[in-house]
Design a protein around this motif. Structure first.
Motif, PDB file in Angstrom:
ATOM      1  N   ASP A 177      -2.273  -0.433   9.105  1.00 22.20           N
ATOM      2  CA  ASP A 177      -2.388  -0.476   7.653  1.00 22.20           C
ATOM      3  C   ASP A 177      -3.710  -1.064   7.183  1.00 22.20           C
ATOM      4  O   ASP A 177      -3.960  -1.159   5.968  1.00 22.20           O
ATOM      5  N   GLU A 216      -2.662  13.705   1.754  1.00 14.27           N
ATOM      6  CA  GLU A 216      -3.534  12.905   0.892  1.00 14.27           C
ATOM      7  C   GLU A 216      -4.096  11.707   1.650  1.00 14.27           C
ATOM      8  O   GLU A 216      -3.374  11.036   2.383  1.00 14.27           O
ATOM      9  N   GLU A 235      -5.512   7.943   2.453  1.00 18.09           N
ATOM     10  CA  GLU A 235      -5.129   6.586   2.083  1.00 18.09           C
ATOM     11  C   GLU A 235      -6.158   5.623   2.665  1.00 18.09           C
ATOM     12  O   GLU A 235      -6.449   5.673   3.868  1.00 18.09           O
ATOM     13  N   MET A 272       0.847  -1.199   0.000  1.00 21.14           N
ATOM     14  CA  MET A 272       0.000   0.000   0.000  1.00 21.14           C
ATOM     15  C   MET A 272       0.874   1.238   0.000  1.00 21.14           C
ATOM     16  O   MET A 272       1.799   1.359   0.804  1.00 21.14           O
ATOM     17  N   THR A 273       0.661   2.157  -0.912  1.00 22.93           N
ATOM     18  CA  THR A 273       1.522   3.322  -1.076  1.00 22.93           C
ATOM     19  C   THR A 273       1.252   4.347   0.027  1.00 22.93           C
ATOM     20  O   THR A 273       0.117   4.676   0.327  1.00 22.93           O
ATOM     21  N   ARG A 274       2.311   4.863   0.595  1.00 25.56           N
ATOM     22  CA  ARG A 274       2.201   5.927   1.575  1.00 25.56           C
ATOM     23  C   ARG A 274       2.295   7.259   0.855  1.00 25.56           C
ATOM     24  O   ARG A 274       3.145   7.449  -0.020  1.00 25.56           O
ATOM     25  N   HIS A 275       1.442   8.227   1.215  1.00 20.60           N
ATOM     26  CA  HIS A 275       1.466   9.550   0.613  1.00 20.60           C
ATOM     27  C   HIS A 275       2.084  10.514   1.604  1.00 20.60           C
ATOM     28  O   HIS A 275       1.585  10.695   2.704  1.00 20.60           O
TER      29      HIS A 275
END
Length: 386
Positions: free
Chosen positions: A219, A163, A165, A1-4
């Motif tokens: 997460d 942003e 998530e 999962m991408t972290r912003h």
């Protein structure tokens, strides 16, 4: 999962450090460390009368002050270490910052909030991880309820949201019974209170997200060791809107009944709390009975808070604050009411870093008694009792 990640790393680091010292207690705990004891509690516990459990019991005093006014349908409050707070407003999806001088400013609206009925922006939980302050939010989207997280950056008085998530999606949504409370527990995991979203039988289905208390990592993954191997921690709930831990580590939840009994429940991993087969005390071996019950006119409980061994329950229709002393996971005495009829509907209750109780009123959503045309954040001084 991408972290912003945003660009204000210094602001996030400063805020995250403050969170690790003072804010984890307000939201449950830090994702990295267990919650610290509020300074006032550490200073007074050894000098005040104590219950048989060794922790003090507490009562709301008549010392009540207003920290903020002009709120519209507020739902959740998270104290900030500098003396302010973050507040969610259900209907417009806005997060407000209460500054140290008492002024309110808009931090930003949560993207994707679709309000309607009793759905909108609900619970907030604040934590830090890897030197970054993170704000989690539960809200109603177009087709479901969901939990997101956003980096929280900047200095007090100029906080900003990064942003969003997605952490967990697909929680059922309806006009009522949407749950909405979130909190980090002493184990560092995120607990999520959901409603049955008017799908009554789903509350007994361990594979459904509605009518449950969920436990996930920061997460959004199921915590290893969860009872059914998924995100579900307990089942058989109608509409949970309050989560809190007493000093002995016990998890408590408030629950809206249907027509007869509202509940305060001691939550166990894998516990079944009976809905829709039981409302209130069923006396059936396969279900866990509530520790305390009220008629729906006396309570309609939403947010709860705990200090020492006392659980405080904010009542909406009941328009009062209940205090339940606990010992060994049970009620040690009959519930005690305070603020009855004084402030109207009460939506949320949290313990502030100084050990006082902060309460959000909820009179601007068309359901309360005639009141001033705004809602309030109140500070109530607590006093120990033996």
């Amino acid at each position: 999962m991408t972290r912003h990640r945003g660009t204000n790393r210094r602001g996030r680091a400063a805020l995250a450090f403050a969170l690790g010292v003072a804010l984890a207690a307000a939201s449950g705990c830090s994702a990295a460390t267990p919650p610290p004891v509020p300074p006032s509690e550490a200073a007074t516990d050894s000098a005040t009368p104590t219950a048989t459990s060794g922790t003090p019991w507490w009562r709301a005093t008549e010392e009540v002050s207003t920290l903020a006014s002009g709120l519209t349908a507020p739902w959740s409050v998270v104290p900030l270490p500098a003396g302010g707070a973050l507040i969610s407003q259900r209907d417009d999806g806005m997060i407000l910052e209460l500054q140290a001088d008492g002024a309110l400013r808009e931090v930003g609206a949560v993207a994707g909030v679709v309000s309607g009925g009793e759905s909108g922006l609900h619970g907030l939980a604040l934590t830090e991880r890897d030197g970054e302050a993170l704000l989690y939010a539960y809200f109603g989207a177009q087709d479901d309820n969901r939990v997101i997280r956003m980096p929280l950056a900047g200095e007090p008085g100029s906080l900003t949201l990064g942003e969003p998530e997605e952490i967990l999606t697909g929680i059922p949504r309806a006009t009522t019974h949407n749950g909405g409370r979130i909190a980090f527990g002493p184990d560092g995991h995120l607990y999520i209170a959901t409603g049955d979203a008017q799908i009554r039988d789903a509350a007994q289905d361990p594979d459904a997200l509605g009518g449950k208390i969920l436990r996930v990592t920061g997460d959004g993954d199921p915590v290893p060791g969860n009872p059914w191997g998924n995100a579900v921690f307990s089942i058989g709930h109608r509409n949970v809107q309050g989560l809190a831990w007493t000093g002995d580590g016990t998890l408590w939840a408030s629950e809206f009944g249907q027509n007869t009994w509202d509940e305060l429940n001691r939550i166990e991993a894998g516990g079944n709390y009976g809905w829709p087969l039981v409302e209130g005390e069923g006396g059936r071996a396969e279900f866990i009975d509530p520790v305390a019950v009220w008629t729906t006119s006396e309570a309609s409980p939403s947010g709860i808070a705990a200090r020492g061994g006392t659980v405080f329950i904010a009542g909406l229709r009941g328009e009062r604050l209940w205090a339940v002393d606990t010992a060994g996971g049970e009620a040690a005495s009959a519930p005690v009411a305070a603020l009855e009829g004084q402030q109207g509907r009460l939506r949320d209750a949290v313990i502030a870093p100084d050990g006082s109780l902060w309460i959000l009123t909820n009179n601007t959503d068309g359901r309360g008694s005639p009141r001033p045309e705004d809602d309030l954040l109140l500070r109530v001084e607590l006093a120990p009792t033996g």
